[in-house]
Design a protein around this motif. Structure first.
Motif, PDB file in Angstrom:
ATOM      1  N   LEU B  75       0.829  -1.210   0.000  1.00 57.53           N
ATOM      2  CA  LEU B  75       0.000   0.000   0.000  1.00 57.53           C
ATOM      3  C   LEU B  75       0.860   1.256   0.000  1.00 57.53           C
ATOM      4  CD1 LEU B  75      -2.795  -1.025   2.502  1.00 57.53           C
ATOM      5  CD2 LEU B  75      -3.009  -0.750   0.061  1.00 57.53           C
ATOM      6  N   GLU B  76       1.982   1.182   0.703  1.00 58.82           N
ATOM      7  CA  GLU B  76       2.881   2.348   0.728  1.00 58.82           C
ATOM      8  C   GLU B  76       3.393   2.662  -0.667  1.00 58.82           C
ATOM      9  OE1 GLU B  76       6.169   2.270   3.448  1.00 58.82           O
ATOM     10  OE2 GLU B  76       4.908   3.234   4.937  1.00 58.82           O
ATOM     11  N   LYS B  77       3.670   1.623  -1.415  1.00 59.25           N
ATOM     12  CA  LYS B  77       4.163   1.827  -2.784  1.00 59.25           C
ATOM     13  C   LYS B  77       3.020   2.331  -3.674  1.00 59.25           C
ATOM     14  CE  LYS B  77       6.926   0.710  -6.435  1.00 59.25           C
ATOM     15  NZ  LYS B  77       6.281   1.576  -7.375  1.00 59.25           N
ATOM     16  N   GLN B  78       1.878   1.671  -3.588  1.00 61.47           N
ATOM     17  CA  GLN B  78       0.811   1.984  -4.535  1.00 61.47           C
ATOM     18  C   GLN B  78       0.018   3.247  -4.176  1.00 61.47           C
ATOM     19  OE1 GLN B  78      -0.600  -1.908  -4.166  1.00 61.47           O
ATOM     20  NE2 GLN B  78       0.536  -2.645  -5.913  1.00 61.47           N
ATOM     21  N   ILE B  79      -0.170   3.488  -2.894  1.00 64.19           N
ATOM     22  CA  ILE B  79      -0.881   4.703  -2.491  1.00 64.19           C
ATOM     23  C   ILE B  79       0.120   5.828  -2.229  1.00 64.19           C
ATOM     24  CG2 ILE B  79      -2.348   5.748  -0.701  1.00 64.19           C
ATOM     25  CD1 ILE B  79      -3.796   3.125  -0.405  1.00 64.19           C
ATOM     26  N   GLY B  80       1.196   5.500  -1.508  1.00 61.78           N
ATOM     27  CA  GLY B  80       2.134   6.538  -1.083  1.00 61.78           C
ATOM     28  C   GLY B  80       3.010   7.092  -2.187  1.00 61.78           C
ATOM     29  N   VAL B  81       3.410   6.241  -3.125  1.00 64.88           N
ATOM     30  CA  VAL B  81       4.357   6.716  -4.144  1.00 64.88           C
ATOM     31  C   VAL B  81       3.716   6.788  -5.533  1.00 64.88           C
ATOM     32  CG1 VAL B  81       6.608   6.286  -5.223  1.00 64.88           C
ATOM     33  CG2 VAL B  81       6.277   5.748  -2.826  1.00 64.88           C
ATOM     34  N   ASP B  82       2.926   5.780  -5.886  1.00 62.02           N
ATOM     35  CA  ASP B  82       2.437   5.698  -7.272  1.00 62.02           C
ATOM     36  C   ASP B  82       1.102   6.393  -7.530  1.00 62.02           C
ATOM     37  OD1 ASP B  82       4.667   4.284  -7.808  1.00 62.02           O
ATOM     38  OD2 ASP B  82       3.719   2.318  -7.879  1.00 62.02           O
ATOM     39  N   SER B  83       0.563   7.074  -6.534  1.00 58.99           N
ATOM     40  CA  SER B  83      -0.746   7.708  -6.760  1.00 58.99           C
ATOM     41  C   SER B  83      -0.643   9.227  -6.726  1.00 58.99           C
ATOM     42  CB  SER B  83      -1.740   7.260  -5.687  1.00 58.99           C
ATOM     43  OG  SER B  83      -1.998   5.901  -5.820  1.00 58.99           O
ATOM     44  N   THR B  84      -1.376   9.850  -7.612  1.00 58.76           N
ATOM     45  CA  THR B  84      -1.395  11.320  -7.621  1.00 58.76           C
ATOM     46  C   THR B  84      -2.641  11.856  -6.916  1.00 58.76           C
ATOM     47  OG1 THR B  84      -2.408  11.270  -9.791  1.00 58.76           O
ATOM     48  CG2 THR B  84      -0.029  11.560  -9.712  1.00 58.76           C
ATOM     49  N   GLU B  85      -3.679  11.053  -6.869  1.00 63.85           N
ATOM     50  CA  GLU B  85      -4.882  11.442  -6.120  1.00 63.85           C
ATOM     51  C   GLU B  85      -5.412  10.218  -5.394  1.00 63.85           C
ATOM     52  OE1 GLU B  85      -7.899  13.238  -8.621  1.00 63.85           O
ATOM     53  OE2 GLU B  85      -6.278  14.311  -9.644  1.00 63.85           O
ATOM     54  N   VAL B  86      -5.799  10.427  -4.153  1.00 64.13           N
ATOM     55  CA  VAL B  86      -6.369   9.320  -3.365  1.00 64.13           C
ATOM     56  C   VAL B  86      -7.702   9.797  -2.818  1.00 64.13           C
ATOM     57  CG1 VAL B  86      -6.012   7.777  -1.398  1.00 64.13           C
ATOM     58  CG2 VAL B  86      -4.049   8.558  -2.706  1.00 64.13           C
ATOM     59  N   TYR B  87      -8.747   9.079  -3.165  1.00 66.38           N
ATOM     60  CA  TYR B  87     -10.073   9.449  -2.668  1.00 66.38           C
ATOM     61  C   TYR B  87     -10.597   8.331  -1.777  1.00 66.38           C
ATOM     62  CZ  TYR B  87     -15.011  10.557  -2.545  1.00 66.38           C
ATOM     63  OH  TYR B  87     -16.288  10.826  -2.105  1.00 66.38           O
ATOM     64  N   LEU B  88     -10.947   8.686  -0.545  1.00 67.03           N
ATOM     65  CA  LEU B  88     -11.408   7.677   0.417  1.00 67.03           C
ATOM     66  C   LEU B  88     -12.907   7.799   0.633  1.00 67.03           C
ATOM     67  CD1 LEU B  88      -8.666   8.323   3.146  1.00 67.03           C
ATOM     68  CD2 LEU B  88      -8.567   6.672   1.292  1.00 67.03           C
ATOM     69  N   PHE B  89     -13.559   6.676   0.715  1.00 71.17           N
ATOM     70  CA  PHE B  89     -14.979   6.683   1.081  1.00 71.17           C
ATOM     71  C   PHE B  89     -15.334   5.368   1.757  1.00 71.17           C
ATOM     72  CE2 PHE B  89     -16.725   3.976  -2.315  1.00 71.17           C
ATOM     73  CZ  PHE B  89     -15.708   4.038  -3.258  1.00 71.17           C
ATOM     74  N   ARG B  90     -16.556   5.329   2.266  1.00 71.65           N
ATOM     75  CA  ARG B  90     -16.964   4.161   3.045  1.00 71.65           C
ATOM     76  C   ARG B  90     -18.014   3.366   2.281  1.00 71.65           C
ATOM     77  NH1 ARG B  90     -15.251   3.074   7.906  1.00 71.65           N
ATOM     78  NH2 ARG B  90     -16.462   1.701   9.236  1.00 71.65           N
ATOM     79  N   TYR B 176       2.290   8.132   3.935  1.00 66.19           N
ATOM     80  CA  TYR B 176       2.515   9.498   3.463  1.00 66.19           C
ATOM     81  C   TYR B 176       2.515   9.486   1.932  1.00 66.19           C
ATOM     82  CZ  TYR B 176       4.684  14.010   2.692  1.00 66.19           C
ATOM     83  OH  TYR B 176       4.950  15.286   2.266  1.00 66.19           O
ATOM     84  N   CYS B 177       1.710  10.340   1.335  1.00 68.88           N
ATOM     85  CA  CYS B 177       1.593  10.361  -0.125  1.00 68.88           C
ATOM     86  C   CYS B 177       2.616  11.338  -0.707  1.00 68.88           C
ATOM     87  CB  CYS B 177       0.193  10.745  -0.554  1.00 68.88           C
ATOM     88  SG  CYS B 177      -1.030   9.590   0.042  1.00 68.88           S
ATOM     89  N   VAL B 178       3.662  10.792  -1.267  1.00 70.09           N
ATOM     90  CA  VAL B 178       4.756  11.618  -1.801  1.00 70.09           C
ATOM     91  C   VAL B 178       4.279  12.402  -3.025  1.00 70.09           C
ATOM     92  CG1 VAL B 178       7.078  11.530  -2.780  1.00 70.09           C
ATOM     93  CG2 VAL B 178       6.424   9.921  -1.023  1.00 70.09           C
ATOM     94  N   ASN B 179       3.516  11.742  -3.874  1.00 70.47           N
ATOM     95  CA  ASN B 179       3.122  12.385  -5.133  1.00 70.47           C
ATOM     96  C   ASN B 179       1.657  12.789  -5.184  1.00 70.47           C
ATOM     97  OD1 ASN B 179       5.609  12.267  -6.601  1.00 70.47           O
ATOM     98  ND2 ASN B 179       5.348  10.053  -6.643  1.00 70.47           N
ATOM     99  N   GLY B 180       0.923  12.472  -4.171  1.00 73.72           N
ATOM    100  CA  GLY B 180      -0.517  12.679  -4.285  1.00 73.72           C
ATOM    101  C   GLY B 180      -1.152  13.491  -3.186  1.00 73.72           C
ATOM    102  N   ARG B 181      -2.423  13.717  -3.369  1.00 77.15           N
ATOM    103  CA  ARG B 181      -3.238  14.427  -2.368  1.00 77.15           C
ATOM    104  C   ARG B 181      -4.365  13.481  -1.948  1.00 77.15           C
ATOM    105  NH1 ARG B 181      -1.021  19.006  -0.369  1.00 77.15           N
ATOM    106  NH2 ARG B 181       0.512  19.582  -1.906  1.00 77.15           N
ATOM    107  N   VAL B 182      -4.757  13.635  -0.700  1.00 81.64           N
ATOM    108  CA  VAL B 182      -5.803  12.767  -0.163  1.00 81.64           C
ATOM    109  C   VAL B 182      -7.089  13.569  -0.025  1.00 81.64           C
ATOM    110  CG1 VAL B 182      -6.420  11.191   1.709  1.00 81.64           C
ATOM    111  CG2 VAL B 182      -4.020  11.588   1.156  1.00 81.64           C
TER     112      VAL B 182
END
Lengths: 319, 186
Positions: B75-90, B176-182
């Motif tokens: 998840l750290e690789k795919q969310i933290g480094v490889d994502s530019t936008e992260v949208y969370l919902f339930r 921590y998202c290096v390339n993205g925003r949450v």
């Protein structure tokens, strides 16, 4: 036997005991070795975690404009064994218009000797800033060329353009070329475009010949595409870019018919040809002449000269 | 005290004397040693049987830690480094994360799959119009709780419980998202 040779069972028992002792010692040795191997792996994992954490901490600090933590060496105690570990952070960021950020974190055990385990992590990001003159140009014109403009009549009424204007290929772009020439850019642009889109990074195309983006190709993602002076670029008919793109061309650029560039900064050292029905929003600047082959639309957009930052890449190195 | 010491010494001397004079004394020694060994083995086996459930727990805990580490690293690789936008919902009791990959035409979704009680990753490639689903968590483990929260624009807090057989463990991790925003909240 005990009656005739008293004590003869003694050597047998002694040998048996020695054998058991040897087996016990071997087991102990094996357990110790396994424990040491496990501990080395665990230490390396701990150091990697520390380095990663320090790296991301420094990134977060930069985000918050807090540079206090940068350059400081931090000490930690690792358990089991209460071993001291040191984490150091170095950062580089060179250039004004072309900034190459490199942040390196090194985590190692203090007084490690032969069992030294060092973990290094690098984070790299490339940023291009366009100077004030480009901002002014983009705020005023959609099209600027140093040579002649052929087909100006095809532009819609009210399009602001400048021809025979002094357009110098800026120093910052030479810096980008110089930077890229020292490094290998391993990505295959054509395959990437067709497979998953552009990756918000710098693509450098070189080698005699031409490179083309296929007919009708939809191009997702933003990028800075730089071509060397021996490589011409051609955007074939019906190509459609979806995001911001910066094209810095050392050789002639050909834009086919009905090409869509919704947010583009195109700076070409030589001439540019634009096909009928193409729509370009941004700034087109040519060091040579510009030929418009039919009715097309070129509109100004000063946002295209905003700084371009590539995505950050993290590299992990262990020794 | 001195008297007792004398008694022990004289008993030992008499035993030595006896062993020199009488045949078969070695057998008696061996029998005594064997009795001691059996008693020690019995004691050890009792301790071992007591330790066995703890060992079982330790082994399960170790494998749970390994699975959690593997899940978090991915998840750290795919969310933290490889994502530019992260949208969370339930969705129901579980969180879902939609991620825009740095490859512009690729999106990822991390979600709870109730059929397998595990976390799965759906990868969609818009240009090729293809999608694939892969488990994000190791086989043999089930996920009982899965919550992703937005701590700030750059940090996702991950809270989950993994189970294997009768053992379970809860984990917390910050990405921590290096390339993205949450955005959003799960």
């Amino acid at each position: 036997m005990a009656e005739k040779e008293r004590g003869s069972a003694g050597p047998v028992l002694l040998l048996g005991s020695l054998f058991l002792l040897a087996v016990g010692q071997m087991l102990l040795l094996f357990a110790q070795r396994s424990y040491e191997a496990g501990l080395t792996y665990f230490r390396s994992y701990q150091l990697r975690l520390l380095a990663h954490s320090a790296l991301l901490g420094a990134e977060a600090d930069e985000e918050d404009n807090n540079e206090k933590r940068a350059q400081e060496a931090a000490r930690f105690v690792l358990q089991p064994g209460a071993r001291q570990a040191v984490v150091t952070l170095e950062q580089e960021g060179a250039g004004s218009s072309v900034v190459f950020h490199r942040r390196r974190v090194r985590a190692k055990l203090e007084n490690a000797g032969a069992e030294e385990v060092i973990t290094e992590q690098l984070i790299q990001r490339f940023t291009v800033n366009f100077d004030e003159s480009w901002r002014q140009l983009a705020a005023t014109y959609g099209l600027v060329c140093r040579g002649d403009l052929t087909g100006a009549e095809y532009l819609p009424e009210g399009t602001v353009y400048a021809s025979n204007r002094e357009v110098s290929y800026p120093q910052d772009i030479k810096d980008i070329e110089k930077f890229l020439q020292d490094r290998t850019v391993g990505s295959d642009l054509a395959a990437e475009i067709q497979d998953s889109g552009l990756m918000r990074q710098v693509y450098y195309l070189q080698g005699a010949g031409s490179f083309s983006i296929p007919k009708g190709q939809k191009v997702w993602g933003s990028a800075l595409i730089v071509t060397a002076s021996d490589t011409s670029l051609s955007l074939k008919e019906g190509c459609e870019f979806r995001d911001r793109v910066i094209l810095l061309c050392g050789a002639p650029l050909s834009i086919g018919e009905n090409v869509r560039l919704p947010q583009a900064l195109i700076i070409c050292k030589q001439g540019i040809t634009v096909g009928k029905g193409s729509v370009i929003n941004g700034l087109v600047a040519a060091g040579g002449s510009v030929i418009l082959k039919g009715a097309c639309q070129i509109t100004k957009d000063e946002t295209v000269v905003a700084p371009f930052s590539s995505v950050a890449f993290i590299a992990d190195q262990n020794s | 005290m001195k008297k007792e010491k004398k008694l022990v010494i004289s008993f030992w001397q008499r035993l030595q004397q006896k062993s020199r004079e009488e045949n078969g004394f070695l057998l008696l020694e061996a029998a005594a040693a064997a009795t001691l060994a059996v008693a020690a083995a019995a004691l050890l086996s009792v301790s071992f049987l007591r330790l066995l459930p703890k060992w079982d727990y330790l082994a399960a805990r170790h494998s749970l830690e390994g699975a959690a580490r593997q899940l978090c690293t991915g998840l750290e690789k795919q969310i933290g480094v490889d994502s530019t936008e992260v949208y969370l919902f339930r969705s129901g009791d579980f969180s879902v994360a939609d991620c825009q990959n740095v490859s512009a035409a690729t999106t990822l979704r991390f979600y709870y799959n109730s059929s397998y009680n595990s976390i799965y990753r759906r990868t969609e490639k818009l240009l090729k119009n293809t999608a694939g689903v892969n488990p994000a968590c190791q086989e043999g483990f089930t996920v009982e709780k899965w919550q992703l929260r937005r701590l700030n624009d750059k940090v996702v807090a991950l809270d989950f419980t993994l189970a294997r057989g009768k053992y379970k463990a809860s984990f917390r991790h910050a990405i921590y998202c290096v390339n993205g925003r949450v955005s959003g909240d799960g």
